[in-house]
Design a protein around this motif. Structure first.
Motif, PDB file in Angstrom:
ATOM      1  N   CYS A 159       0.912  -1.297   0.079  1.00  0.00           N
ATOM      2  CA  CYS A 159       0.149   0.285  -0.019  1.00  0.00           C
ATOM      3  C   CYS A 159       0.883   1.317   0.224  1.00  0.00           C
ATOM      4  O   CYS A 159       0.418   2.315   0.428  1.00  0.00           O
ATOM      5  N   CYS A 182      -0.235   4.935   1.339  1.00  0.00           N
ATOM      6  CA  CYS A 182      -1.531   5.240   0.513  1.00  0.00           C
ATOM      7  C   CYS A 182      -2.502   6.238   1.514  1.00  0.00           C
ATOM      8  O   CYS A 182      -2.432   5.886   2.811  1.00  0.00           O
ATOM      9  N   ASN A 207      -5.215   6.285   2.401  1.00  0.00           N
ATOM     10  CA  ASN A 207      -6.043   5.606   3.174  1.00  0.00           C
ATOM     11  C   ASN A 207      -5.554   4.458   4.209  1.00  0.00           C
ATOM     12  O   ASN A 207      -6.359   3.715   4.981  1.00  0.00           O
ATOM     13  N   LEU A 208      -4.469   4.269   4.388  1.00  0.00           N
ATOM     14  CA  LEU A 208      -3.580   3.474   5.179  1.00  0.00           C
ATOM     15  C   LEU A 208      -3.483   3.900   6.508  1.00  0.00           C
ATOM     16  O   LEU A 208      -2.920   5.118   6.726  1.00  0.00           O
ATOM     17  N   CYS A 234      -6.261  -0.988   6.048  1.00  0.00           N
ATOM     18  CA  CYS A 234      -6.865  -0.261   5.011  1.00  0.00           C
ATOM     19  C   CYS A 234      -8.289   0.593   5.773  1.00  0.00           C
ATOM     20  O   CYS A 234      -9.000  -0.317   6.070  1.00  0.00           O
ATOM     21  N   PRO A 273     -10.549  -0.003  -3.904  1.00  0.00           N
ATOM     22  CA  PRO A 273     -10.669  -0.247  -5.305  1.00  0.00           C
ATOM     23  C   PRO A 273     -10.253  -1.989  -5.703  1.00  0.00           C
ATOM     24  O   PRO A 273      -9.919  -2.441  -4.854  1.00  0.00           O
ATOM     25  N   CYS A 302      -6.993  -3.243  -5.466  1.00  0.00           N
ATOM     26  CA  CYS A 302      -6.254  -3.651  -4.215  1.00  0.00           C
ATOM     27  C   CYS A 302      -6.862  -5.026  -3.857  1.00  0.00           C
ATOM     28  O   CYS A 302      -6.176  -5.839  -3.218  1.00  0.00           O
TER      29      CYS A 302
HETATM   30  S1  SF4 Z   1      -5.891  -1.465   0.062  1.00  0.00           S
HETATM   31 FE1  SF4 Z   1      -6.484   0.425   0.981  1.00  0.00          FE
HETATM   32  S2  SF4 Z   1      -4.695   1.341   1.966  1.00  0.00           S
HETATM   33 FE2  SF4 Z   1      -3.953  -0.176   0.654  1.00  0.00          FE
HETATM   34  S3  SF4 Z   1      -3.525   0.973  -1.515  1.00  0.00           S
HETATM   35 FE3  SF4 Z   1      -5.758   0.063  -1.508  1.00  0.00          FE
HETATM   36  S4  SF4 Z   1      -6.826   1.716  -0.804  1.00  0.00           S
HETATM   37 FE4  SF4 Z   1      -4.762   1.899  -0.121  1.00  0.00          FE
END
Ligand code: SF4
Ligand code: SF4
Length: 257
Positions: free
Chosen positions: A15, A88, A90-91, A97, A104, A107
């Motif tokens: 990520c 990321c 979102n991490l 996550c 997405p 992922c």
């Molecule tokens: S799984 Fe979640 S944290 Fe990892 S890259 Fe995808 S959106 Fe980002």
């Protein structure tokens, strides 16, 4: 290795430092969360359709859109990429996550490969050694995990179905520069608000076929490439990093005379 077992350890290593290929709907959500997007464009000279049975050419064709560069017919391949350096957005600090249920599709597919012409190689993946055990992922080179197979099928269909919409998006934003395929990408970074509005406009009024008439310009850092493009009357210009403004050439090779 033809047989691969896999169980995600939730280490979060995959990520970081990514350009995630997203669908239009995913890109809309990505932008709405305040994250950054890029449009990566490459152009494939396409004077005539390849002979039937050329599976790689067919794969490229259905994921790209017809256009012109000068008098040269080309196909433009456009990737909508959620881009970030480091972790990321979102991490979480716990390496989880933060949008797990809505993450997405790409992922959900990792570490499997979406492109059928790329072989899954564990050495090329971020996963730690202990992740390569558990449930059967691949047997004798064939993906056997049903969920991953379904997701890959959906991803390939969406990429194909949205090719004309990605071109429509570029036209709406006035983006018309691309790198020669296999030599690099031109990365466009339009204003996030303008990109989100354009995506919404395209999704509300989708085209079903492209006109094929849009004019695109090749950008390259290699004089031999520019000479070759000029010789076939394609529109081209040298990479000029100091003056490119809203786009940037990302070459795979060093600049060459
Ligand atoms: S799984 Fe979640 S944290 Fe990892 S890259 Fe995808 S959106 Fe980002
Ligand atoms: S690197 Fe592999 S094991 Fe770690 S979170 Fe990503 S998919 Fe899971």
């Amino acid at each position: 290795m033809n047989d691969i077992d896999f169980e995600c350890t939730a280490c979060g290593k995959c990520c970081h430092d990514l350009r995630l290929p997203l669908t239009l709907a995913e890109a809309s959500d990505w932008l709405a969360r305040g994250a950054k997007m890029e449009l990566l464009c490459e152009a494939i000279p396409w004077p005539v359709d390849p002979a039937p049975g050329d599976e790689l050419a067919e794969y490229r064709k259905v994921r790209s859109s017809p256009a012109m560069s000068g008098t040269l017919p080309v196909r433009i391949s456009i990737t909508l990429a959620g881009a970030f350096t480091g972790p990321c957005p979102n991490l979480g600090a716990d390496m989880r996550c933060g949008i797990y249920e809505d993450r997405p599709r790409v992922c959900r597919i990792y570490p499997a490969e979406i492109n059928p012409f790329v072989t899954l190689a564990t050495a090329n993946k971020e996963c730690p050694p202990e992740a390569w055990q558990g449930k059967p992922l691949q047997r004798q080179g064939v993906l056997v995990d049903d969920t991953t197979r379904r997701l890959i099928g959906e991803s390939r269909r969406a990429n194909q179905d949205e090719a004309v919409l990605r071109m429509q998006l570029c036209e709406a934003l006035g983006l018309n520069r691309a790198a020669l395929a296999n030599e690099g990408f031109v990365m466009h970074t339009p204003d996030s608000g303008a990109l989100l509005a354009a995506i919404q406009q395209v999704r509300a009024n989708p085209r079903t076929v492209g006109s094929g008439a849009a004019q695109w310009t090749f950008v390259s850092n290699r004089a031999t490439t520019l000479d070759a493009l000029r010789s076939v009357e394609a529109s081209s210009e040298p990479d000029q990093p100091e003056t490119t403004g809203s786009f940037r050439y990302l070459g795979f090779f060093p600049a060459a005379a």
